[in-house]
Design an enzyme around this catalytic site. Structure first.
Site, PDB file in Angstrom:
ATOM      1  N   ARG A  52       1.026  -0.931   0.012  1.00 46.53           N
ATOM      2  CA  ARG A  52      -0.007   0.004  -0.204  1.00 46.53           C
ATOM      3  C   ARG A  52       0.713   1.819   0.032  1.00 46.53           C
ATOM      4  O   ARG A  52       0.421   2.658  -0.573  1.00 46.53           O
ATOM      5  CB  ARG A  52      -0.695  -0.241   1.641  1.00 46.53           C
ATOM      6  N   TYR A 105     -13.365  16.965 -16.696  1.00 47.50           N
ATOM      7  CA  TYR A 105     -13.917  15.807 -16.617  1.00 47.50           C
ATOM      8  C   TYR A 105     -15.068  15.466 -15.361  1.00 47.50           C
ATOM      9  O   TYR A 105     -14.888  15.751 -14.496  1.00 47.50           O
ATOM     10  CB  TYR A 105     -12.994  14.152 -16.209  1.00 47.50           C
ATOM     11  N   LYS A 202      -6.174   5.321 -20.322  1.00 51.09           N
ATOM     12  CA  LYS A 202      -6.169   5.556 -21.797  1.00 51.09           C
ATOM     13  C   LYS A 202      -5.123   4.989 -22.707  1.00 51.09           C
ATOM     14  O   LYS A 202      -4.543   4.599 -22.385  1.00 51.09           O
ATOM     15  CB  LYS A 202      -6.940   7.181 -21.745  1.00 51.09           C
TER      16      LYS A 202
END
Lengths: 405, 394
Positions: A52, A105, A202
């Site tokens: 983590r 966005y 993307k």
């Protein structure tokens, strides 16, 4: 091999993340699918304690993204939204104010509306294609400006250097979400921005196979802050997804070049089509900010939108008639995608705001993939013909198609 | 549909209700049966796996074959083809074969009474003279590795078929983007998919594509019987790598041409083996039967020691076996990939000790050439030569 900053970007994409694997000298860095790491002595690690906090495979990806961005090791996240959440939790607190581009966005808007506003962090959305509007949006409490350029879905551009100068004058941070172009086609940090934000889902990973995000900057204290918040909220990228992203970005320069070259042909073909009212693509002479695109981008990218000389029902019918273009959200992968912003990516945006931003119900957005331009154009042609009657394209541009082969 | 479109436009998940953009990884060994006595389309992943099926259908289509099969390595695929033979049968192979293939043919198959013989397939008459009625399989690579000789696939196919033998072509140096041996008469096309097909040096995999249903039936039987099929996760990575095949090959081939021309003009280079050079003996044939010269090349310097220094002095070329990856690699085939060639075959093929093989990646061509330039300078500078001598004396 340590990477050398004088290398071309196609070289950096391959070698920027090549951290030598000291154990086996594997050409491809291992997937350290391990939650925890043994300590040499109590409290003494060899750099990694718990996945983590950090993980060797994630480190390799971060070095590669840093090499592409021209920065120290970047910070990678489980999703693009985890990166953006960390960006704001690291830079603002209750009472502070953020300036956002009005074409930000939808997920970022939702973060403010549903989470950050309730914690006393305010925001103003403004037209960042207008430098005066950016100045006007700044308040004494403003700490950071986040822009996206090109903006989604109308490709509206923001002058990164111009806004960076304003941010500097006011002592603010400027973050640029560079997801649509990647550091291969646009270099926000070299234009004066402080932080580069990427949804690696993307183009960076490029195969529609993972979700992820990254933050890059040159300020070591800010990078430490990002890592501290990431560790605290548990937003780090997973080892296997980091490895897949690292594998994807090696072909990023090749893909961006091919995507952009095809997009230019498609934009030109669409603009010449009699049933198309308007094409939004920064590479077209008709695009009002083409000069700005030429100034701050290496090429015009592979995202574009267009509007038909017809209503929303016909737009949806054209989309439904497409065979090669896949109807799906997201963008930037090897497969070409088509979306209807008004009902998909921007469905949460109020109708009046959508109208002001040019996101009409008849707007269709394309993410141009790696298929042959000729095949993609043929599919657009048959889809338009099927809705508007055979041979809707009276001014067929055969030259463009032949070049595309 | 153009090749570029075929690579990305296919059903990645047939029948899947969620319509994902990437093929699901069916990491499962077995599949539940609806009824005790009836199987669904899949029962056990050695026999068939949905992730592998998508890949096998895609690869068969790209090679213009009837059916494709994916294996856990290129050698597993080649081994499977040799299982079509029985005791007493013979393989006639070209003399310039991958070292691992030679080892299989010469040191493993002999245990089951299958004989492999070698001849120069570029000399059609000499090769034809070696065919006899025991020859059941004719086997070649083109262009060959590491000498980049070009074999006339069409003519060899005729020779093989005249005696009822099968022709198998290992097309690993080309990929289906640049060459389709089946269209030239081959019955079986093989690939080490580890190379250009996967392209990222991260998967070990092999491919067989066959011409007809009868061969498909036999290969499927053997793949299942011997348990040599590719695993689901590797099939997923293979599928993912394949999508950028055209972009990668275009870029790699362009870089290879630039490097070959640079090497050819270099005063310390005695020969360059690359069918993209007009001076290459295979140039015309290569352009007749393939759509490009690929991205593997080799060269000699006249000095085994200088070649070794060049290989070690490059910084951007990893010294490793294998080829076809996006990152450039360099090797000394005589000591590395072809060290397993038995001495008697080695004599026939005459692999020079100063031979350097390069597999060109997608890095910037200027960066790669600059790196080779400094490596040549290191190998041929007077100080280094003195150091080499001193080491030898010591």
């Amino acid at each position: 091999m340590s990477y050398d900053e004088k290398f071309q970007i196609s070289t950096l994409a391959i070698h920027g993340g090549r951290v030598p694997d000291a154990h086996a000298e594997a050409v491809v860095y291992p997937i350290f699918q391990s939650a925890t790491f043994e300590q040499q002595e109590t409290g003494v690690t060899k750099g990694h304690s718990y996945s983590r906090v950090s993980n060797p495979t994630v480190d390799a990806l971060e070095q590669a993204i840093g090499a592409l961005e021209g920065t120290p090791q970047a910070v990678c996240f489980r999703t693009g939204m985890a990166a953006i959440t960390t960006l704001f939790l690291s830079t603002v607190k209750t009472g502070d104010h953020v300036v956002l581009t009005d074409v930000v966005y939808g997920g970022t808007m939702r973060l403010f509306r549903e989470v950050l506003n309730g914690l006393g962090i305010a925001n103003t959305s403004t037209d960042t294609s207008d430098l005066e509007a950016v100045e006007r949006a700044i308040t004494p409490h403003t700490r950071i400006i986040l822009i996206e350029t090109p903006g989604n879905p109308t490709m509206k551009l923001a002058d990164i250097a111009g806004i960076a100068a304003i941010a500097r004058n006011h002592g603010l941070l400027l973050a640029v979400d560079n997801t649509f172009l990647t550091p291969v086609l646009q270099r926000p940090l070299e234009l004066g921005a402080d932080i580069s934000v990427l949804s690696t889902t993307k183009y960076i990973e490029g195969h529609h196979a993972t979700v992820g995000g990254s933050l890059a900057c040159n300020d070591a204290r800010l990078l430490d802050r990002f890592r501290l918040v990431r560790k605290t909220i548990g937003a780090i990228q997973a080892p296997l997804d980091a490895w897949l992203t690292l594998r994807g970005l090696k072909t990023l320069p090749l893909r961006m070049k091919a995507h952009s070259e095809t997009a230019v042909l498609i934009a030109e073909w669409l603009e010449a089509h009699p049933m198309v009212a308007r094409v939004y693509y920064p590479g077209l002479d008709s695009f009002p900010q083409k000069a700005l695109a030429e100034r701050q981008q290496a090429s015009f990218g592979a995202m574009l939108s267009f509007e038909l000389k017809a209503g929303p029902q016909e737009a949806i019918a054209v989309m439904n008639a497409m065979k090669l273009w896949i109807r799906a959200e997201s963008l930037g992968g090897v497969e070409s995608l088509v979306t209807h912003p008004a009902t998909a990516t921007h469905a949460d945006v109020p109708v009046e705001t959508r109208q002001r931003l040019g996101i009409t119900d008849g707007l269709i957005r394309l993410s141009v993939g790696l298929e042959a331009a000729e095949d993609l154009i043929a599919d657009l042609r048959q889809a338009l013909d099927s809705v508007f009657g055979g041979n809707s394209e009276r001014s067929a541009n055969h030259e463009v198609c032949q070049q595309a082969g | 549909m153009k090749f570029a479109s075929k690579l990305v436009s296919f059903d990645v998940a047939p029948g899947d209700p969620f319509r994902p953009m990437a093929t699901p990884i069916y990491q499962t060994a077995t599949f539940e049966q609806e009824e005790a006595t009836a199987f669904g389309p899949y029962d056990y992943s050695r026999s068939g796996n949905p992730t592998r099926t998508v890949l096998e259908e895609q690869i068969a289509g790209l090679e213009n074959g009837t059916r494709g099969f994916c294996f856990s390595s290129g050698m597993a695929a080649i081994t499977c083809v040799t299982r079509l033979l029985k005791t007493g049968d013979e393989i006639l192979a070209d003399s310039d074969l991958y070292g691992g293939t030679c080892r299989l043919f010469t040191r493993v198959l002999d245990r089951t009474g299958i004989t492999a013989r070698y001849a120069d397939a570029c000399d059609i008459e000499a090769f034809a003279a070696q065919i006899n009625d025991r020859t059941k399989l004719v086997y070649l690579e083109s262009p060959t590795n590491p000498l980049l000789r070009v074999v006339d696939i069409w003519q060899i196919a005729d020779l093989a078929h005249a005696v009822g033998a099968l022709l198998a072509v290992d097309s690993s140096t080309m990929s289906p983007y640049l060459q389709n041996p089946m269209d030239l008469g081959a019955d079986i096309v093989l690939h080490s998919a580890t190379k250009f097909l996967c392209g990222h040096s991260d998967v070990t995999a092999g491919v067989i594509v066959v011409r007809n249903d009868e061969l498909a039936k036999q290969i499927y039987f053997l793949q299942n019987a011997e348990g040599s099929a590719l695993g689901p996760f590797d099939a997923f990575l293979f599928l993912r790598g394949l999508k950028t095949l055209k972009l990668r090959m275009d870029a790699q081939q362009k870089n290879a041409q630039a490097i070959a021309e640079w090497l050819e003009a270099h005063p310390q280079v005695t020969a360059v083996n690359y069918p993209g050079l007009a001076s290459s003996p295979g140039y015309l044939l290569q352009h007749r039967q393939a759509r490009g010269a690929g991205a593997v090349l080799s060269f000699t310097t006249g000095s085994a020691e200088a070649s070794r220094i060049i290989v070690e002095a490059t910084r951007m070329f990893s010294i490793c076996v294998s080829f076809g990856s996006i990152n450039s690699t360099i090797s000394l085939p005589g000591c590395m990939s072809h060290a397993s060639v038995p001495p008697e075959v080695g004599e026939l093929r005459d692999l020079p000790g100063d031979l350097v093989r390069i597999s060109v990646g997608i890095e910037d061509a200027g960066d790669l050439i600059a790196d080779l330039g400094q490596a040549f300078a290191a190998a041929f500078s007077p100080t280094v030569e003195r150091q080499v001598d001193a080491t030898e004396v010591a």
